[in-house]
Design a protein around this motif. Structure first.
Motif, PDB file in Angstrom:
ATOM      1  N   PRO A 176       0.818  -1.226   0.000  1.00  0.00           N
ATOM      2  CA  PRO A 176       0.000   0.000   0.000  1.00  0.00           C
ATOM      3  C   PRO A 176       0.849   1.273   0.000  1.00  0.00           C
ATOM      4  O   PRO A 176       0.671   2.169   0.827  1.00  0.00           O
ATOM      5  N   THR A 177       1.784   1.383  -0.946  1.00  0.00           N
ATOM      6  CA  THR A 177       2.699   2.510  -0.980  1.00  0.00           C
ATOM      7  C   THR A 177       2.068   3.715  -1.660  1.00  0.00           C
ATOM      8  O   THR A 177       1.365   3.571  -2.666  1.00  0.00           O
ATOM      9  N   LEU A 197       3.369   0.965   4.994  1.00  0.00           N
ATOM     10  CA  LEU A 197       2.474   1.338   6.096  1.00  0.00           C
ATOM     11  C   LEU A 197       2.940   2.607   6.798  1.00  0.00           C
ATOM     12  O   LEU A 197       2.127   3.363   7.348  1.00  0.00           O
ATOM     13  N   SER A 198       4.256   2.884   6.762  1.00  0.00           N
ATOM     14  CA  SER A 198       4.785   4.057   7.461  1.00  0.00           C
ATOM     15  C   SER A 198       4.380   5.372   6.807  1.00  0.00           C
ATOM     16  O   SER A 198       4.607   6.445   7.376  1.00  0.00           O
ATOM     17  N   PHE A 199       3.784   5.313   5.615  1.00  0.00           N
ATOM     18  CA  PHE A 199       3.305   6.530   4.960  1.00  0.00           C
ATOM     19  C   PHE A 199       2.411   7.336   5.895  1.00  0.00           C
ATOM     20  O   PHE A 199       2.469   8.574   5.912  1.00  0.00           O
ATOM     21  N   SER A 211      13.345  22.556  -1.949  1.00  0.00           N
ATOM     22  CA  SER A 211      13.048  23.937  -1.538  1.00  0.00           C
ATOM     23  C   SER A 211      11.674  24.406  -2.010  1.00  0.00           C
ATOM     24  O   SER A 211      11.097  25.337  -1.435  1.00  0.00           O
ATOM     25  N   SER A 212      11.116  23.776  -3.041  1.00  0.00           N
ATOM     26  CA  SER A 212       9.761  24.123  -3.507  1.00  0.00           C
ATOM     27  C   SER A 212       8.826  22.929  -3.364  1.00  0.00           C
ATOM     28  O   SER A 212       7.935  22.707  -4.188  1.00  0.00           O
ATOM     29  N   TYR A 213       9.018  22.190  -2.320  1.00  0.00           N
ATOM     30  CA  TYR A 213       8.285  20.944  -2.064  1.00  0.00           C
ATOM     31  C   TYR A 213       6.783  21.193  -1.935  1.00  0.00           C
ATOM     32  O   TYR A 213       6.345  22.136  -1.252  1.00  0.00           O
ATOM     33  N   ASP A 214       5.972  20.352  -2.576  1.00  0.00           N
ATOM     34  CA  ASP A 214       4.513  20.491  -2.566  1.00  0.00           C
ATOM     35  C   ASP A 214       3.942  19.570  -1.479  1.00  0.00           C
ATOM     36  O   ASP A 214       3.712  18.384  -1.702  1.00  0.00           O
ATOM     37  N   PHE A 215       3.693  20.147  -0.309  1.00  0.00           N
ATOM     38  CA  PHE A 215       3.203  19.350   0.817  1.00  0.00           C
ATOM     39  C   PHE A 215       1.792  18.826   0.580  1.00  0.00           C
ATOM     40  O   PHE A 215       1.462  17.722   1.011  1.00  0.00           O
ATOM     41  N   ALA A 216       0.976  19.596  -0.101  1.00  0.00           N
ATOM     42  CA  ALA A 216      -0.393  19.152  -0.370  1.00  0.00           C
ATOM     43  C   ALA A 216      -0.375  17.904  -1.251  1.00  0.00           C
ATOM     44  O   ALA A 216      -1.099  16.930  -0.993  1.00  0.00           O
ATOM     45  N   ALA A 217       0.445  17.914  -2.288  1.00  0.00           N
ATOM     46  CA  ALA A 217       0.525  16.755  -3.177  1.00  0.00           C
ATOM     47  C   ALA A 217       1.125  15.555  -2.463  1.00  0.00           C
ATOM     48  O   ALA A 217       0.740  14.405  -2.723  1.00  0.00           O
ATOM     49  N   ALA A 218       2.049  15.804  -1.529  1.00  0.00           N
ATOM     50  CA  ALA A 218       2.706  14.706  -0.816  1.00  0.00           C
ATOM     51  C   ALA A 218       1.781  14.042   0.187  1.00  0.00           C
ATOM     52  O   ALA A 218       1.954  12.858   0.502  1.00  0.00           O
ATOM     53  N   GLY A 219       0.815  14.789   0.735  1.00  0.00           N
ATOM     54  CA  GLY A 219      -0.191  14.170   1.588  1.00  0.00           C
ATOM     55  C   GLY A 219      -0.123  14.490   3.059  1.00  0.00           C
ATOM     56  O   GLY A 219      -1.044  14.175   3.808  1.00  0.00           O
ATOM     57  N   GLU A 220       0.968  15.123   3.534  1.00  0.00           N
ATOM     58  CA  GLU A 220       1.084  15.499   4.942  1.00  0.00           C
ATOM     59  C   GLU A 220       1.877  16.791   5.058  1.00  0.00           C
ATOM     60  O   GLU A 220       2.757  17.059   4.229  1.00  0.00           O
ATOM     61  N   PRO A 221       1.629  17.589   6.109  1.00  0.00           N
ATOM     62  CA  PRO A 221       2.344  18.856   6.277  1.00  0.00           C
ATOM     63  C   PRO A 221       3.653  18.737   7.049  1.00  0.00           C
ATOM     64  O   PRO A 221       4.403  19.708   7.145  1.00  0.00           O
TER      65      PRO A 221
END
Length: 344
Positions: free
Chosen positions: A40-41, A256-258, A182-192
């Protein structure tokens, strides 16, 4: 005479022996798709080519553990075909991202031997190196595996135990060329949550569980061309059970650690790992993590977290690793110490 390969037994190994493993294997987009079907990655870098390109990784890399499983699988026919169990890892570094089209080949050197007191098996230590089609090192690591003896009366070799580092130093981590968070998209990654949100000593219960099935773990092990008998043949173990490949548990726990570590995007190194107890179909695997250390890196916007990833049979909300006697707590399947790269 026979043309078939029975695999090496403990007495076939000698310290200093170098083995070139067959067969090189090309990584494809099919590996990425099937990996996602098995585990489940949801990490953004291997899931999204656009996200990966935005952080400087183009072409689009696959999960680091895909490269590891492929490289590891090459070693099995020569190192662990007659294994009792794979026991642990150390000094594993990912030197460069693996991308579809890369062809991995692996060689190993025997660096240690120790016969067990029962005289029926022994532990073999090897250092393995996987290179790509350009001859560049992609992954290197040490592991130790318990292997059956062919002849219990064969004399024990001189015991040689290699000196292995307790962990990969932060300064020795190899960062992917061009990596920039430096321009990381936290919304797309799923967590803040970013680097400074994690404190040394913090423990994270990843909450979710997955029940193992024989079909899935055998399919995954076949995918990596891992031919160890104990994973497929019910006659290979006295109890008649198919042992789940330890790497399957590693990938499951990492996936699972996601939930709680969604921004631990890249695995840079594995400091050490122990398969504490066997896993079998029907076991439900959960995971929790502990933050062991933090380090800055020279890459823009990138920090490194040293994490302990623990997989358990059944959920342990207390997140107990060891009992008062110092032994692993009941239910612990995996104790993995690794470095992950996260946004600052």
């Amino acid at each position: 005479m026979t043309k078939t390969n029975p695999g090496n037994f403990f007495e076939d190994f000698t310290v200093g022996q170098v083995i070139e493993h067959a067969t090189p294997r090309t990584v494809t987009e099919g590996d990425r798709a099937l990996y996602g079907a098995l585990y489940p990655t949801r990490f953004a870098v291997p899931s999204s080519a656009a996200f990966a390109a935005a952080v400087g990784l183009d072409p689009h890399p696959v999960e680091e553990l895909i490269g590891f499983h492929v490289a590891f699988g090459k070693t099995v026919p020569d190192i662990s075909l007659n294994a009792v169990a794979n026991l642990g890892y150390a000094e594993l570094r990912f030197h460069r991202p693996v991308v579809p089209g890369d062809t991995l080949a692996t060689r190993s050197e025997v660096i240690g031997l120790k016969q067990n007191s029962n005289g029926r098996s022994g532990v073999v230590y090897v250092r393995s190196t996987a290179t790509n089609q350009r001859g560049e090192v992609a992954i290197d690591w040490c592991r130790w595996v318990m292997v059956h003896k062919r002849d219990q009366d064969a004399p024990a070799p001189e015991t040689v135990l290699p000196e292995l580092a307790s962990h990969v130093a932060a300064d020795d981590l190899v960062l992917p060329a061009g990596l920039d968070f430096s321009s990381y998209d936290f919304a797309a990654a799923g967590e803040p949550h970013r680097f400074d949100d994690y404190a040394v000593g913090e423990r994270i219960d990843h909450v979710d569980g997955v029940t193992l099935t024989d079909a899935e773990h055998m399919m995954a092990t076949r995918l990596w061309q891992n031919t160890a008998k104990v994973h497929f043949n019910t006659e290979a173990r006295p109890d008649g059970n198919r042992l789940v490949y330890g790497g399957h548990v590693i990938s499951l726990a990492r996936a699972l650690s996601f939930n709680g570590l969604a921004n631990a995007q890249l695995v840079a190194a594995i400091n050490g790992g122990s398969h504490v107890a066997p896993a079998f179909a029907g076991d439900t695997v959960y995971a929790w993590s502990e933050v062991l250390d933090r380090a800055e890196t020279p890459a823009p916007g990138v920090g490194a977290l040293r994490l302990r990833l623990v997989a358990t049979k059944g959920r342990d909300e207390s997140m107990t690793l060891r009992g008062e006697d110092g032994k692993y707590a009941a239910g612990v399947l995996l104790d993995l110490d690794y470095w992950a790269l996260v946004p600052r």
